[in-house]
Design a protein around this motif. Structure first.
Motif, PDB file in Angstrom:
ATOM      1  N   UNK A 290     -13.038 -39.613 -21.519  1.00 46.14           N
ATOM      2  CA  UNK A 290     -13.299 -39.998 -20.137  1.00 46.14           C
ATOM      3  C   UNK A 290     -12.721 -39.000 -19.143  1.00 46.14           C
ATOM      4  N   UNK A 291     -11.960 -38.049 -19.616  1.00 51.86           N
ATOM      5  CA  UNK A 291     -11.353 -37.051 -18.746  1.00 51.86           C
ATOM      6  C   UNK A 291     -12.431 -36.256 -18.024  1.00 51.86           C
ATOM      7  N   UNK A 292     -12.362 -36.234 -16.704  1.00 49.79           N
ATOM      8  CA  UNK A 292     -13.358 -35.550 -15.881  1.00 49.79           C
ATOM      9  C   UNK A 292     -12.964 -35.690 -14.424  1.00 49.79           C
ATOM     10  N   UNK A 293     -13.674 -34.966 -13.578  1.00 55.00           N
ATOM     11  CA  UNK A 293     -13.613 -35.209 -12.152  1.00 55.00           C
ATOM     12  C   UNK A 293     -14.664 -36.253 -11.823  1.00 55.00           C
ATOM     13  N   UNK A 294     -14.254 -37.297 -11.156  1.00 56.68           N
ATOM     14  CA  UNK A 294     -15.146 -38.392 -10.820  1.00 56.68           C
ATOM     15  C   UNK A 294     -15.556 -38.295  -9.360  1.00 56.68           C
ATOM     16  N   UNK A 295     -16.856 -38.424  -9.117  1.00 52.57           N
ATOM     17  CA  UNK A 295     -17.427 -38.284  -7.788  1.00 52.57           C
ATOM     18  C   UNK A 295     -18.156 -39.548  -7.371  1.00 52.57           C
ATOM     19  N   UNK A 296     -18.038 -39.871  -6.123  1.00 54.21           N
ATOM     20  CA  UNK A 296     -18.799 -40.953  -5.526  1.00 54.21           C
ATOM     21  C   UNK A 296     -20.057 -40.380  -4.897  1.00 54.21           C
ATOM     22  N   UNK A 297     -21.166 -41.085  -5.054  1.00 53.98           N
ATOM     23  CA  UNK A 297     -22.446 -40.639  -4.536  1.00 53.98           C
ATOM     24  C   UNK A 297     -23.170 -41.797  -3.879  1.00 53.98           C
ATOM     25  N   UNK A 298     -23.775 -41.521  -2.741  1.00 57.55           N
ATOM     26  CA  UNK A 298     -24.568 -42.521  -2.037  1.00 57.55           C
ATOM     27  C   UNK A 298     -25.941 -41.956  -1.734  1.00 57.55           C
ATOM     28  N   UNK A 299     -26.951 -42.759  -1.994  1.00 56.95           N
ATOM     29  CA  UNK A 299     -28.323 -42.386  -1.671  1.00 56.95           C
ATOM     30  C   UNK A 299     -28.719 -43.101  -0.391  1.00 56.95           C
ATOM     31  N   UNK A 300     -28.976 -42.325   0.644  1.00 63.27           N
ATOM     32  CA  UNK A 300     -29.346 -42.852   1.945  1.00 63.27           C
ATOM     33  C   UNK A 300     -30.735 -42.324   2.278  1.00 63.27           C
ATOM     34  N   UNK A 301     -31.730 -43.179   2.127  1.00 58.76           N
ATOM     35  CA  UNK A 301     -33.118 -42.771   2.263  1.00 58.76           C
ATOM     36  C   UNK A 301     -33.375 -41.623   1.286  1.00 58.76           C
ATOM     37  N   UNK A 302     -33.733 -40.456   1.783  1.00 54.23           N
ATOM     38  CA  UNK A 302     -34.007 -39.315   0.924  1.00 54.23           C
ATOM     39  C   UNK A 302     -32.801 -38.390   0.762  1.00 54.23           C
ATOM     40  N   UNK A 303     -31.684 -38.768   1.319  1.00 52.96           N
ATOM     41  CA  UNK A 303     -30.499 -37.911   1.284  1.00 52.96           C
ATOM     42  C   UNK A 303     -29.474 -38.422   0.285  1.00 52.96           C
ATOM     43  N   UNK A 304     -28.749 -37.494  -0.307  1.00 58.05           N
ATOM     44  CA  UNK A 304     -27.652 -37.807  -1.210  1.00 58.05           C
ATOM     45  C   UNK A 304     -26.357 -37.239  -0.653  1.00 58.05           C
ATOM     46  N   UNK A 305     -25.313 -38.054  -0.690  1.00 61.36           N
ATOM     47  CA  UNK A 305     -24.012 -37.647  -0.188  1.00 61.36           C
ATOM     48  C   UNK A 305     -22.983 -37.756  -1.295  1.00 61.36           C
ATOM     49  N   UNK A 306     -22.056 -36.807  -1.307  1.00 59.13           N
ATOM     50  CA  UNK A 306     -21.034 -36.726  -2.338  1.00 59.13           C
ATOM     51  C   UNK A 306     -19.652 -36.672  -1.725  1.00 59.13           C
ATOM     52  N   UNK A 307     -18.700 -37.264  -2.428  1.00 65.01           N
ATOM     53  CA  UNK A 307     -17.309 -37.101  -2.067  1.00 65.01           C
ATOM     54  C   UNK A 307     -16.743 -35.843  -2.685  1.00 65.01           C
ATOM     55  N   UNK A 308     -15.464 -35.626  -2.470  1.00 65.83           N
ATOM     56  CA  UNK A 308     -14.818 -34.409  -2.954  1.00 65.83           C
ATOM     57  C   UNK A 308     -14.396 -34.502  -4.414  1.00 65.83           C
ATOM     58  N   UNK A 309     -14.374 -35.692  -4.957  1.00 66.92           N
ATOM     59  CA  UNK A 309     -14.008 -35.898  -6.344  1.00 66.92           C
ATOM     60  C   UNK A 309     -12.540 -36.230  -6.522  1.00 66.92           C
ATOM     61  N   UNK A 310     -12.251 -36.945  -7.592  1.00 67.68           N
ATOM     62  CA  UNK A 310     -10.876 -37.255  -7.959  1.00 67.68           C
ATOM     63  C   UNK A 310     -10.719 -37.055  -9.461  1.00 67.68           C
ATOM     64  N   UNK A 311      -9.641 -36.402  -9.849  1.00 73.11           N
ATOM     65  CA  UNK A 311      -9.430 -36.037 -11.245  1.00 73.11           C
ATOM     66  C   UNK A 311      -8.878 -37.211 -12.037  1.00 73.11           C
ATOM     67  N   UNK A 312      -9.497 -37.470 -13.172  1.00 72.95           N
ATOM     68  CA  UNK A 312      -9.010 -38.453 -14.128  1.00 72.95           C
ATOM     69  C   UNK A 312      -8.711 -37.730 -15.426  1.00 72.95           C
ATOM     70  N   UNK A 313      -7.488 -37.840 -15.893  1.00 78.91           N
ATOM     71  CA  UNK A 313      -7.081 -37.225 -17.144  1.00 78.91           C
ATOM     72  C   UNK A 313      -6.506 -38.295 -18.057  1.00 78.91           C
ATOM     73  N   UNK A 314      -7.067 -38.403 -19.247  1.00 75.62           N
ATOM     74  CA  UNK A 314      -6.635 -39.394 -20.221  1.00 75.62           C
ATOM     75  C   UNK A 314      -6.019 -38.659 -21.398  1.00 75.62           C
ATOM     76  N   UNK A 315      -4.765 -38.909 -21.638  1.00 77.13           N
ATOM     77  CA  UNK A 315      -4.059 -38.264 -22.728  1.00 77.13           C
ATOM     78  C   UNK A 315      -4.098 -39.138 -23.971  1.00 77.13           C
ATOM     79  N   UNK A 316      -4.027 -38.485 -25.117  1.00 74.83           N
ATOM     80  CA  UNK A 316      -4.038 -39.207 -26.381  1.00 74.83           C
ATOM     81  C   UNK A 316      -2.643 -39.485 -26.891  1.00 74.83           C
TER      82      UNK A 316
END
Length: 115
Positions: free
Chosen positions: A89-115
């Protein structure tokens, strides 16, 4: 102006939990489709979970049963509750919104899962 700001990422041990937040401004999250995506180094960005204006939920098979997407209309925020986290699951996670024909993205937040 539409703006999405993710927060809640961090370092967690396998099996642990995190709650990501996507705070929106310039749009009402209850009116649009909002999704969480993630991208690991060297991999394509992939949809993790989404919620429609009608409340329909979508999940990637890899997270189904472990992650839950939800929406707080009053706070204009979309959440991703992540349980039973795995190293993959380790990745940068982004929020996305679809507004009509447009897509908007956040800057992302890092998630790191250690074993």
């Amino acid at each position: 102006q539409v703006q999405l700001v993710e927060s809640g990422g961090g370092l967690v041990q396998a099996g642990g939990s995190l709650r990501l937040s996507c705070a929106a401004s310039g749009l009402t999250v209850g009116w649009y489709y909002v999704g969480w995506f993630r991208q690991a180094p060297g991999k394509q960005r992939e949809l993790v979970a989404g919620i429609s204006s009608g409340g329909n939920l979508d999940y990637a098979d890899s997270v189904k049963g472990r992650f839950t997407i939800s929406r707080d209309n009053a706070g204009n925020t979309v959440y991703l509750q992540m349980n039973s986290l795995k190293p993959e699951d380790t990745a940068v996670y982004y929020c996305n919104a679809i507004v009509l024909l447009n897509k908007y993205w956040g800057q992302g937040t890092q998630v790191t899962v250690s074993s």
